[in-house]
Scaffold this active site. Structure first.
Site, PDB file in Angstrom:
ATOM      1  N   HIS A 148      -8.616 -10.876  -0.922  1.00 40.45           N
ATOM      2  CA  HIS A 148      -7.753 -10.928  -2.120  1.00 40.45           C
ATOM      3  C   HIS A 148      -7.973 -12.204  -2.948  1.00 40.45           C
ATOM      4  O   HIS A 148      -8.285 -12.109  -4.148  1.00 40.45           O
ATOM      5  CB  HIS A 148      -6.279 -10.776  -1.714  1.00 40.45           C
ATOM      6  N   HIS A 177      -4.522 -19.830  -3.781  1.00 41.45           N
ATOM      7  CA  HIS A 177      -3.192 -19.604  -4.370  1.00 41.45           C
ATOM      8  C   HIS A 177      -2.128 -19.116  -3.381  1.00 41.45           C
ATOM      9  O   HIS A 177      -0.936 -19.279  -3.614  1.00 41.45           O
ATOM     10  CB  HIS A 177      -3.275 -18.665  -5.584  1.00 41.45           C
ATOM     11  N   GLU A 225       2.035 -20.773   0.496  1.00 45.11           N
ATOM     12  CA  GLU A 225       3.097 -19.790   0.760  1.00 45.11           C
ATOM     13  C   GLU A 225       2.929 -19.099   2.111  1.00 45.11           C
ATOM     14  O   GLU A 225       3.891 -18.897   2.849  1.00 45.11           O
ATOM     15  CB  GLU A 225       3.106 -18.750  -0.361  1.00 45.11           C
ATOM     16  N   ASP A 226       1.681 -18.717   2.448  1.00 46.72           N
ATOM     17  CA  ASP A 226       1.455 -17.836   3.599  1.00 46.72           C
ATOM     18  C   ASP A 226       0.874 -18.524   4.836  1.00 46.72           C
ATOM     19  O   ASP A 226       0.669 -17.885   5.870  1.00 46.72           O
ATOM     20  CB  ASP A 226       0.504 -16.691   3.203  1.00 46.72           C
TER      21      ASP A 226
END
Length: 714
Positions: free
Chosen positions: A48, A72, A76-77
């Site tokens: 992705h 990006h 967050e992940d």
């Protein structure tokens, strides 16, 4: 790493080796961080971010944006912190990644509210660095391309959000290539069967049209060659969503839309664009009213091109003519800013200025909006403009949405100009502020010191900036007026205790503020003015009974001999009851409504029994305030009269003449009953008080045809 090898090899077309190596390092970092993570399709997650970077590389974005695209989802992940990214790749890349991460979903009461709040956060991120939204658009585009494995309901939600927010933002930033694909993918996800039928119909027609398309293209090339003009002619494909929208909203059949043949001619200079326009107009007849010059007057997103529609070969032919730079800007929009930064700084600067202006406008609306839902509604208006172009008196061109009015024009210049606007001249002729503007008009705004926006403007303005500016001013005005009215009411209640506000110790005021759980004493005054808190209770809290320091919640009448004075023009928080229509000279009282301020009634009004004093625990609740009229009121007030008269020709004109001679104004006239001999007329007139009304009624009563006249009070 075959994918990253091919990707970095392609980057060498426009980036140097050092930049390409930095991008490769970002990929290695992302691959390591996402190790063991998979997408819903079962593919490794790194697929992705790499795809997002490829989309941005297609727009020829700078290395920092490509690195942010690869990283990006890392903050967050995964366990990687912003500080680690800053240490390895620099503060700019870390801030970009952090900006994209902050646009992720958080929990809200509703999906609509979540979407609205996310967009509010997005504007903040855009204001810091517009590249944040470019990464987000590329991220959304890849997610739209891979919607398949998701649950149908989630697919529809993402598609709706894409069509509502992301595709219009791509359009506003001029990134046509992403906007078109987002629209088509969103349409196909929302309406799969419709998209399938339209796609199939387009494929079937394409074969039948090849001969006509080839012939038109050959003739155009021939004409350019005759005139020695350079130009590449490209046939333009119609997009699924565009076809569907025209069928739905313009009520056109599929064949009507597809019978228009579209071409683009890309040339070397602006001068050649206009010369090619002359050449194609000499080949086929131009249709009147279909020519648009977006080169002289670019769209708000920087788009430039000449548009014309011709009639030839028994069909309509749409042609766009532009330079190669304009073509790149049309496809890549703000992204072309980085492409042209060094080779064509003027193009880059113009593109950046437009985006900065738009983002600044968004920030103003964001600051003024009461909540996210109001903000997003205002912004959506500005994301879907059908443009008109108007001029300032000095010749500056301003773009506004179709249907915009002089008030929208005033706010587009500056919020202060909009707030102080009282009149306008359209092409040097005085015109109403609500008149819709047309392209090519010159608008001059007349302002006056102390002028204020009217609430009625919200009924006709169309731009988000005007709506948010008017709402913000009215909200501030309401707060100011409610605070002033609350101070007057509290002063009146304190008088009944023989005290003034200056007599109350600061410490006591602080205790009352804490007890009522509000932010400040001004908040208490505002609530009193709005009618949601009783002034007597606050006064009782401020002036405790001797020996009793606690705040006592006692409800008592707020009536006293010290009546408030009404001047006639109190503003938003004081209104006059429609039931009894009080005028200066009538004994009056004020009814406090919860959150709506004060409504003034005549003391004799029949509605007072239900709205005024109510029994509660054997005591009267102070629902009303005793009022007096100020002297020398010059405002006009509405009064309703009922007139019985004999019918004869011209009697209405005679009554109107009598009202005018008595210095009155007619607001409304209505014949309520009539037969062959008699009529009963309801007449609403504007007067300055009871004396003025008596003089007006006497003049009407003296008319021969008038049998009776009376004032309607309820």
């Amino acid at each position: 790493m075959p994918d990253i090898d091919a990707f970095t090899e392609g980057l060498k077309e426009y980036l140097d080796d050092q930049a390409v190596n930095l991008v490769r390092q970002a990929y290695i970092c992302a691959e390591k961080a996402h190790e063991g993570q998979f997408r819903r399709s079962g593919e490794p997650y790194i697929i992705h971010p790499l795809a997002v970077a490829k989309i941005l590389a297609g727009l020829r974005m700078d290395p920092q944006t490509l690195m942010a695209a690869l990283l990006h989802d890392v903050i967050e992940d995964t366990d990687v912190a912003k500080e680690e990214l800053a240490a390895q790749f620099g503060d700019v890349v870390a801030e970009l990644v952090d900006g994209v991460s902050k646009l992720t979903q958080i929990e809200f009461k509703s999906k609509a509210e979540a979407q609205a709040e996310n967009f509010r956060k997005m504007t903040l991120a855009m204001a810091k660095d517009i590249r944040v939204i470019l990464v987000k658009l590329a991220d959304r585009l890849h997610n739209m391309r891979t919607l398949g494995p998701l649950h149908p309901e989630k697919r529809r939600r993402i598609a709706t959000e894409t069509l509502d927010i992301y595709a219009p933002i791509a359009n506003r930033l001029g990134i046509n290539s992403i906007r078109i694909e987002l629209e088509d993918l969103g349409f196909a996800a929302l309406y799969p069967m419709r998209a399938k039928y339209i796609r199939k119909a387009v494929q079937n027609l394409r074969g039948n049209h090849q001969e006509i398309i080839g012939e038109i293209k050959r003739r155009l090339e021939e004409k350019l060659s005759q005139r020695d003009l350079e130009g590449v002619i490209i046939g333009r494909e119609k997009h699924l969503n565009s076809i569907y929208q025209k069928m739905k909203y313009k009520h056109k059949s599929f064949h009507e839309i597809m019978d228009v043949y579209a071409f683009r001619i890309v040339t070397d200079s602006e001068d050649s664009c206009y010369r090619i326009l002359g050449a194609v107009h000499s080949l086929y007849k131009p249709l009147p009213g279909r020519f648009k010059d977006y080169i002289a007057m670019p769209k708000a997103n920087g788009y430039q091109s000449l548009h014309t529609t011709l009639f030839g070969m028994h069909v309509n032919i749409e042609i766009q003519i532009r330079t190669s730079e304009m073509e790149a800007l049309a496809n890549n929009g703000i992204a072309a800013h980085w492409l042209y930064k060094s080779s064509s700084p003027d193009v880059a600067a113009a593109s950046q200025v437009r985006v900065d202006r738009w983002v600044k406008g968004l920030m103003e609306m964001r600051d003024r909006a009461d909540d996210s839902m109001e903000f997003i509604e205002d912004v959506k208006i500005d994301l879907f403009p059908d443009e008109i172009y108007v001029f300032t008196p000095k010749g500056k061109i301003l773009e506004l949405p179709a249907g915009a009015t002089p008030v929208d024009f005033a706010y587009s210049i500056h919020t202060d100009v909009g707030n102080a606007c009282v009149a306008c001249r359209v092409n040097k002729v005085l015109s109403p502020l609500s008149v819709p503007l047309q392209s090519g008009q010159t608008i001059e705004i007349v302002t006056a010191p102390g002028a204020k926006p009217s609430m009625s403007w919200l009924n006709f303005v169309v731009t988000g900036k005007a709506k948010s500016g008017i709402r913000h001013f009215l909200k501030e005005q309401k707060q100011s007026e409610s605070s002033e009215l609350g101070r007057l009411l509290l002063k009146k209640s304190l008088n009944s205790f023989g005290k003034t506000l200056s007599d109350i110790p600061e410490e006591r005021i602080k205790r009352v503020v804490q007890h009522n759980k509000v932010g400040s004493f001004d908040d208490i005054l505002e609530e009193i003015g709005l009618g949601s808190r009783m002034s007597y209770i606050v006064a009782r809290q401020l002036v405790p009974v001797e020996g009793d320091e606690e705040e006592l919640e006692i409800l008592q009448s707020d009536d006293s001999e010290n009546a408030l004075t009404i001047k006639g023009a109190e503003g938003l928080l004081v209104s006059y009851a429609h039931c009894c229509k009080p005028i200066p000279g009538d004994p009056i009282v004020g009814i406090m409504g919860s959150g709506s301020g004060m409504t003034i009634h005549a003391e004799s009004c029949t509605k007072l029994s239900s709205k005024g004093r109510k029994q509660q625990d054997g005591k009267e609740q102070g629902g009303w305030v005793t009022l007096d009229w100020a002297k020398d009121i010059t405002d006009e007030f509405s009064v309703e009269l009922k007139i019985g008269l004999e019918r004869h020709r011209g009697i209405i004109a005679e009554i109107a003449s009598a009202v005018t001679l008595a210095d009155g104004n007619i607001e409304k006239i209505n014949v309520e009953e009539q037969n062959a001999q008699l009529s009963v007329i309801s007449l609403v007139v504007h007067v300055q008080g009871r004396r003025h009304l008596a003089r007006l009624m006497r003049r009407i009563r003296n008319m021969k045809a008038v049998i009776s006249i009376s004032r309607v009070k309820n």
